[in-house]
Design a protein around this motif. Structure first.
Motif, PDB file in Angstrom:
ATOM      1  N   GLY A  26       0.787  -1.222   0.000  1.00  0.00           N
ATOM      2  CA  GLY A  26       0.000   0.000   0.000  1.00  0.00           C
ATOM      3  C   GLY A  26       0.820   1.273   0.000  1.00  0.00           C
ATOM      4  N   HIS A  27       0.109   2.366  -0.220  1.00  0.00           N
ATOM      5  CA  HIS A  27       0.706   3.707  -0.207  1.00  0.00           C
ATOM      6  C   HIS A  27      -0.003   4.533   0.850  1.00  0.00           C
ATOM      7  CE1 HIS A  27       2.235   7.578  -1.468  1.00  0.00           C
ATOM      8  NE2 HIS A  27       0.993   8.013  -1.662  1.00  0.00           N
ATOM      9  N   GLN A  28       0.760   5.009   1.845  1.00  0.00           N
ATOM     10  CA  GLN A  28       0.160   5.743   2.953  1.00  0.00           C
ATOM     11  C   GLN A  28       0.145   7.233   2.669  1.00  0.00           C
ATOM     12  OE1 GLN A  28       1.742   4.762   6.789  1.00  0.00           O
ATOM     13  NE2 GLN A  28       0.293   6.054   7.900  1.00  0.00           N
ATOM     14  N   ASP A  63      -9.113   1.003   0.760  1.00  0.00           N
ATOM     15  CA  ASP A  63      -8.408   1.905   1.671  1.00  0.00           C
ATOM     16  C   ASP A  63      -8.555   1.433   3.110  1.00  0.00           C
ATOM     17  OD1 ASP A  63      -7.565   3.583  -0.343  1.00  0.00           O
ATOM     18  OD2 ASP A  63      -8.874   5.258   0.184  1.00  0.00           O
ATOM     19  N   ASN A 121      -0.958  -6.524   7.211  1.00  0.00           N
ATOM     20  CA  ASN A 121      -0.986  -5.232   6.521  1.00  0.00           C
ATOM     21  C   ASN A 121      -0.601  -5.326   5.050  1.00  0.00           C
ATOM     22  OD1 ASN A 121      -1.657  -3.913   9.015  1.00  0.00           O
ATOM     23  ND2 ASN A 121       0.507  -3.996   9.555  1.00  0.00           N
ATOM     24  N   THR A 142      -4.143   4.278   4.102  1.00  0.00           N
ATOM     25  CA  THR A 142      -3.260   3.463   3.279  1.00  0.00           C
ATOM     26  C   THR A 142      -4.080   2.901   2.126  1.00  0.00           C
ATOM     27  OG1 THR A 142      -1.950   2.848   5.214  1.00  0.00           O
ATOM     28  CG2 THR A 142      -1.626   1.562   3.223  1.00  0.00           C
ATOM     29  N   SER A 143      -3.671   3.208   0.893  1.00  0.00           N
ATOM     30  CA  SER A 143      -4.406   2.807  -0.305  1.00  0.00           C
ATOM     31  C   SER A 143      -3.679   1.669  -1.028  1.00  0.00           C
ATOM     32  CB  SER A 143      -4.562   3.998  -1.263  1.00  0.00           C
ATOM     33  OG  SER A 143      -5.311   5.030  -0.658  1.00  0.00           O
TER      34      SER A 143
END
Length: 280
Positions: free
Chosen positions: A11-13, A36, A209, A18-19
């Motif tokens: 993911g990208h925070q 998300d 996660n 976090t997406s």
């Protein structure tokens, strides 16, 4: 073809979110176009998102910790308590507002988006429904508890209804327990997200996660938790045979429909801010 994990994402925070799906890979998990994870700690008041617009998508909210109060320009209002699920299909355009009420300063919630079918629903009216925690059925075995948010598991169905053929589950698995799910025919797209612990699927290990993209298949699922058990989210769906044209907040099957949805959102925004008594 057996099920396997073909890609792992961490993911990208951005801020508390976090997406795991972005514009570059938005077509890979059709009908799912957003996943998300929203987390905060130490809050002293409410948080959330003020009025903003969507069209052509359905938003599915699932708070684990903290409650969510929803309001939209179609007149829908409701309080979603932790453990419940809320579904809003935006149709041809809507503005909505989500206020999150933390539990002792902590929030933990997930939002899943799907496309809407281009026949009638994509440019249709707004629909809204919620199922509180006590309304979401749970299937229990000696090694697992499966909460059915949308769709079905082991012949037990969620009361939450959706125009897209999907299955959305929260699963708790005991130490080294094996969980199985009979996948509905046509639900060839999907992913697994590990909230805690770790799981193994067909010799692939997925840790906390991380999101595991599943291969395109409607073969049944069978996965095993690690020594500390696992809590996972599972999303499976039947892809929609239509183009995906995205503006980020809206997704449609043609540029013309995207333009129409954007116009409707602009019109609703102007009307909202033109109302003096409205609290933005």
């Amino acid at each position: 073809m057996s099920r396997s994990i073909i890609e792992t994402r961490n993911g990208h925070q951005h801020g508390p979110v976090t997406s795991f799906i972005n514009q570059k890979n938005v077509k890979q998990l059709n009908p799912f176009v957003l996943w998300d994870h929203f987390q905060t700690e130490g809050l002293t008041g409410t948080t959330g998102f003020g009025f903003h617009g969507h069209s052509g998508v359905a938003t599915i909210s699932y708070p684990v910790i903290g409650d969510i109060v929803h309001e939209d320009t179609d007149g829908n209002k409701g309080k979603l308590e932790a453990g419940g699920v809320q579904l809003m299909a935006s149709g041809a355009g809507v503005l909505h507002k989500e206020t999150v009420y933390p539990n002792r300063g902590v929030t933990d919630a997930f939002q899943l988006w799907t496309l809407l079918p281009q026949d009638e629903v994509e440019m249709g009216p707004v629909s809204y429904s919620l199922a509180q925690k006590e309304q979401a059925p749970v299937v229990t075995t000696p090694v697992s508890k499966t909460k059915i948010l949308v769709g079905q598991h082991s012949g037990v169905f969620s009361p939450a209804k959706h125009s897209v053929d999907i299955t959305y589950l929260e699963v708790e698995i005991t130490s080294n327990g094996t969980w199985q799910h009979a996948v509905e025919k046509g639900q060839t797209s999907g992913f697994i997200y590990v909230r805690s612990g770790e799981i193994s699927l067909n010799n692939s290990l997925l840790k906390a996660n991380h999101l595991g993209v599943l291969n395109q298949s409607d073969a049944d699922l069978s996965l095993t938790a690690g020594d500390s058990g696992a809590v996972i989210m599972v999303a499976l769906g039947q892809p929609l045979d239509q183009p995906i044209i995205s503006s980020g907040s809206s997704m449609h099957s043609s540029q013309e429909r995207l333009n129409s949805g954007s116009h409707n959102i602009q019109r609703l925004t102007e009307a909202l801010y033109a109302t003096p008594s409205r609290v933005i």
